[in-house]
Design a protein around this motif. Structure first.
Motif, mmCIF file in Angstrom:
data_model
loop_
_atom_site.group_PDB
_atom_site.id
_atom_site.type_symbol
_atom_site.label_atom_id
_atom_site.label_comp_id
_atom_site.label_asym_id
_atom_site.label_seq_id
_atom_site.Cartn_x
_atom_site.Cartn_y
_atom_site.Cartn_z
ATOM 1 N N THR A 20 32.645 27.787 100.309
ATOM 2 C CA THR A 20 31.266 27.863 100.796
ATOM 3 C C THR A 20 30.287 27.442 99.714
ATOM 4 N N HIS A 21 30.771 27.347 98.490
ATOM 5 C CA HIS A 21 29.966 26.815 97.386
ATOM 6 C C HIS A 21 30.907 26.301 96.305
ATOM 7 N N THR A 22 30.407 25.404 95.481
ATOM 8 C CA THR A 22 31.259 24.864 94.422
ATOM 9 C C THR A 22 31.345 25.849 93.252
ATOM 10 N N THR A 23 30.653 26.981 93.370
ATOM 11 C CA THR A 23 30.741 28.007 92.321
ATOM 12 C C THR A 23 32.190 28.497 92.184
ATOM 13 N N SER A 24 32.957 28.377 93.285
ATOM 14 C CA SER A 24 34.377 28.758 93.219
ATOM 15 C C SER A 24 35.128 27.861 92.230
ATOM 16 N N GLY A 31 17.885 25.285 95.215
ATOM 17 C CA GLY A 31 19.174 25.903 94.914
ATOM 18 C C GLY A 31 19.016 27.171 94.111
ATOM 19 N N GLY A 32 20.082 27.544 93.410
ATOM 20 C CA GLY A 32 20.056 28.801 92.675
ATOM 21 C C GLY A 32 20.650 28.652 91.289
ATOM 22 N N ALA A 33 20.301 29.605 90.414
ATOM 23 C CA ALA A 33 20.817 29.567 89.047
ATOM 24 C C ALA A 33 20.700 30.952 88.445
ATOM 25 N N GLY A 34 21.393 31.170 87.349
ATOM 26 C CA GLY A 34 21.291 32.462 86.688
ATOM 27 C C GLY A 34 22.321 32.585 85.577
ATOM 28 N N ILE A 35 22.402 33.789 85.027
ATOM 29 C CA ILE A 35 23.414 34.070 84.003
ATOM 30 C C ILE A 35 24.453 34.973 84.652
ATOM 31 N N GLU A 77 26.529 18.606 100.014
ATOM 32 C CA GLU A 77 26.939 18.477 98.619
ATOM 33 C C GLU A 77 26.174 19.474 97.740
ATOM 34 N N GLN A 78 26.867 19.953 96.710
ATOM 35 C CA GLN A 78 26.211 20.810 95.719
ATOM 36 C C GLN A 78 26.459 20.243 94.334
ATOM 37 N N LEU A 79 25.501 20.489 93.480
ATOM 38 C CA LEU A 79 25.658 20.087 92.090
ATOM 39 C C LEU A 79 25.716 21.369 91.278
ATOM 40 N N GLU A 80 26.916 21.625 90.800
ATOM 41 C CA GLU A 80 27.205 22.903 90.185
ATOM 42 C C GLU A 80 27.365 22.702 88.683
ATOM 43 N N GLY A 81 26.926 23.653 87.901
ATOM 44 C CA GLY A 81 27.139 23.490 86.469
ATOM 45 C C GLY A 81 27.268 24.834 85.761
ATOM 46 N N LEU A 132 25.753 30.389 81.551
ATOM 47 C CA LEU A 132 24.622 29.929 82.379
ATOM 48 C C LEU A 132 25.241 29.191 83.551
ATOM 49 N N ALA A 133 24.728 29.445 84.752
ATOM 50 C CA ALA A 133 25.338 28.794 85.925
ATOM 51 C C ALA A 133 24.275 28.388 86.915
ATOM 52 N N TRP A 134 24.542 27.312 87.638
ATOM 53 C CA TRP A 134 23.619 26.905 88.711
ATOM 54 C C TRP A 134 24.357 26.163 89.802
ATOM 55 N N GLY A 135 23.781 26.182 90.975
ATOM 56 C CA GLY A 135 24.299 25.418 92.109
ATOM 57 C C GLY A 135 23.099 24.824 92.811
ATOM 58 N N LEU A 136 22.978 23.502 92.727
ATOM 59 C CA LEU A 136 21.769 22.864 93.251
ATOM 60 C C LEU A 136 22.073 22.086 94.522
ATOM 61 N N TYR A 178 31.109 23.866 102.392
ATOM 62 C CA TYR A 178 31.164 23.991 103.857
ATOM 63 C C TYR A 178 30.634 25.341 104.313
ATOM 64 N N ARG A 179 29.733 25.305 105.281
ATOM 65 C CA ARG A 179 29.263 26.566 105.864
ATOM 66 C C ARG A 179 29.095 26.387 107.356
ATOM 67 N N ARG A 180 29.290 27.483 108.079
ATOM 68 C CA ARG A 180 29.168 27.379 109.544
ATOM 69 C C ARG A 180 27.707 27.375 109.932
ATOM 70 N N TYR A 192 17.976 36.020 93.884
ATOM 71 C CA TYR A 192 19.047 37.007 93.840
ATOM 72 C C TYR A 192 20.371 36.380 94.255
ATOM 73 N N PHE A 193 21.390 36.575 93.463
ATOM 74 C CA PHE A 193 22.769 36.236 93.821
ATOM 75 C C PHE A 193 23.631 37.378 93.310
ATOM 76 N N PRO A 194 24.707 37.722 94.032
ATOM 77 C CA PRO A 194 25.518 38.882 93.602
ATOM 78 C C PRO A 194 26.166 38.656 92.245
ATOM 79 N N TYR A 195 26.254 37.398 91.809
ATOM 80 C CA TYR A 195 27.018 37.111 90.585
ATOM 81 C C TYR A 195 26.164 36.777 89.379
ATOM 82 N N THR A 196 24.849 36.708 89.531
ATOM 83 C CA THR A 196 24.019 36.393 88.361
ATOM 84 C C THR A 196 22.920 37.431 88.152
ATOM 85 N N GLU A 197 22.540 37.597 86.914
ATOM 86 C CA GLU A 197 21.419 38.477 86.556
ATOM 87 C C GLU A 197 20.942 38.078 85.168
HETATM 88 N N1 PHE Z 1 26.310 29.409 94.720
HETATM 89 C C1 PHE Z 1 24.899 29.508 94.975
HETATM 90 C C2 PHE Z 1 24.088 28.837 93.914
HETATM 91 C C3 PHE Z 1 24.278 29.418 92.560
HETATM 92 C C4 PHE Z 1 25.256 28.981 91.692
HETATM 93 C C5 PHE Z 1 25.430 29.502 90.455
HETATM 94 C C6 PHE Z 1 24.601 30.526 90.059
HETATM 95 C C7 PHE Z 1 23.610 31.015 90.899
HETATM 96 C C8 PHE Z 1 23.481 30.463 92.152
HETATM 97 C C9 PHE Z 1 24.604 28.836 96.325
HETATM 98 O O1 PHE Z 1 25.471 28.241 96.885
HETATM 99 O O2 PHE Z 1 23.491 28.916 96.814
#
Ligand code: PHE
Length: 491
Positions: free
Chosen positions: A331-335, A433-437, A372-376, A453-457, A358-360, A410-415
């Motif tokens: 559902t996100h490239t964060t995996s 998109g989203g980002a965080g630590i 598409e997502q740009l993850e880093g 540091l992480a992001w998904g754009l 992929y999301r429903r 807010y994301f369950p995995y970053t703060e």
């Molecule tokens: N995975 C989040 C984006 C994200 C990635 C990494 C850190 C924080 C947020 C999304 O799909 O929206």
């Protein structure tokens, strides 16, 4: 005189028209060496140059149908019936006199025309009926088709007869070509019936024959035919540009599986097992299961249930390894990022992934189930929130967005978590998109000691803005017109 560049065929047609004034393509073909198609083609070329005028006309002609011929002799069925009776007469008797079919047709028309009424199976004629327009018209027509004007018949009367199928309409198309005043002038000035040379051959050069020839000149005012060269899809081009930017910023590109276990897609990211995003309506669940990575099951389980050994309370409740085994379409490239970090827990790590998730979603102009997502991720000693913001700002600047800002998210995995936004002239601030630590709850169970540091754009959103599209689906539909129009680079 202006160089009109007349072809041999055009000259022939022009000379023919000079004598005749107006002619059909067939006339021209008769009077010259040309075939009808060539005469027509040359005529259109002459028209383009203002030397002739081509006129297409459709002429309508009318003639009696087989039924019409019959009635023209014997009278219309309603007239035939009227002629036979002089008072109320039963339909039955009439059917014996004429045919039932004829009486059937006649009855309808007698009523419609008010020539008779029908009561209890009897036809009651009205007073005498003089000859009507349709009868007069029928008498005037024959079996050879004639134009309406020549018949002297009213248009409405003719139309009704055609509707009644007593008259047939014949359409003939005719084309005439008339020489213009300019054409006359050119023809009179004397045209030499020689063919201009369009191609110079080595033979002509060797023999010197070219010296006696006239050459057809180019018309440099005529727009050339458009050529559509093959090119990279605009969306792909943008993705490549983003990839290039991260490579230039010293990142390594990573790839991962499209099918991921819930473990890597959710659990390893400290997403509780009852999180709504895991529900059927949001995620594509697969029937297959994955093996869990033994080395992390216990630590992840403990983190979810009680916060592991760190200062955290976890989510509480029971963590179910069966739930974690279920496969999903990521559902996100964060995996992909988190698995890469687990495999490479030693700093420094600077990695990005630009790929599909992929999301429903119900498909609409701003949602597609594949996108598409740009993850880093950046993992290193002393990495701070400021580094995260700087990194993203740098990326957007390199993409050409001057104004970048960050909203708390807010994301369950970053703060802390943020949502980067860029400023677009007509749209205002657009969220991308989203980002965080990554939280300790994410990094600890996987043995990661340094801050990440992480992001998904969102990529398609950005592409839409860039390519001026109103509908996300256009990115995936490959509309040929749009593809042809989209420039390879912005000038
Ligand atoms: N995975 C989040 C984006 C994200 C990635 C990494 C850190 C924080 C947020 C999304 O799909 O929206």
């Amino acid at each position: 005189m202006e160089n009109l560049n007349l072809t041999l065929n055009e000259k022939e047609v022009l000379l023919f028209l000079e004598k005749k004034g107006t002619a059909s393509p067939a006339d021209i073909a008769d009077g010259t060496s040309l075939k009808i198609e060539n005469a027509t083609q040359a005529s259109f070329l002459l028209e383009e140059k203002g030397l002739a005028e081509v006129k297409d006309e459709v002429s309508e002609k009318y003639r009696l149908s087989a039924e019409g011929v019959q009635y023209a002799q014997k009278g219309l069925p309603e007239r035939q019936v009227l002629n036979r009776i002089d008072g109320p007469t039963s339909i039955k008797d009439l059917q014996e006199m004429l045919s039932p079919q004829m009486v059937g047709i006649a009855t309808g028309w007698l009523k419609r025309k008010g020539w008779a009424s029908v009561e209890k199976g009897n036809i009651i004629p009205a007073a005498d009926v003089c000859e009507t327009d349709d009868e007069i018209a029928l008498a005037k027509l024959g079996e050879t088709a004639v134009p309406l004007e020549e018949t002297g018949i009213d248009q409405k009367v003719m139309k009704d007869l055609v509707k009644r199928k007593l008259v047939e309409k014949e359409e003939t198309k005719s084309r005439t070509i008339t020489i213009s005043a300019e054409g006359q002038k050119i023809a009179a000035s004397g045209l030499e019936l020689t063919e201009d040379i369009t191609q110079l051959t080595s033979r002509m050069l060797k023999s010197g024959e070219w010296k006696n020839k006239t050459f057809r000149s180019y018309n440099i005012d005529k727009p050339p035919k458009k050529v559509f060269a093959a090119k990279v899809h605009p969306y792909q081009r943008l993705i490549d540009q983003m990839r290039q930017i991260f490579l230039e910023m010293g990142f390594t590109e990573i790839k991962g599986d499209i099918i991921q276990s819930s473990f890597w897609n959710f659990d390893a990211l400290f997403q509780p097992q009852d999180h709504p995003a895991r529900e059927m309506q949001d995620t594509f669940h697969l029937e297959s299961r994955s093996q869990l990575p033994d080395e992390y099951v216990e630590t992840v389980c403990s983190m979810h249930e009680k916060g592991g050994d760190i200062e955290s309370r976890g989510w509480g409740g029971k963590w179910d390894s069966d739930v974690a085994k279920r496969n999903v379409l990521r559902t996100h490239t964060t995996s992909v990022s988190i698995k890469h970090l687990a495999d490479n827990p030693e700093p420094p790590v600077k990695a990005f992934c630009i790929d599909r998730a992929y999301r429903r979603e119900t498909i609409d102009p701003t949602h597609t189930p594949e996108f598409e997502q740009l993850e880093g991720v950046v993992m290193d000693r002393n990495m701070s929130f400021a580094n995260l913001l700087g990194c993203l700002k740098e990326f957007y600047h390199r993409m050409g967005f001057e104004n970048v800002r960050f909203r708390p998210g807010y994301f369950p995995y970053t703060e802390p978590s943020v949502e980067p936004e860029v400023y677009i002239e007509e749209l205002g601030w657009v969220e991308l998109g989203g980002a965080g630590i990554f939280r300790k709850e994410v990094t600890e169970p996987l043995g990661i000691k340094e801050p990440v540091l992480a992001w998904g754009l969102g990529v398609s959103r950005l592409a839409m803005l860039r390519l001026g599209l109103k509908d996300l689906r256009e990115l995936y539909q490959s509309d040929i017109e749009w593809l042809r129009k989209s420039p390879v680079c912005k000038l």
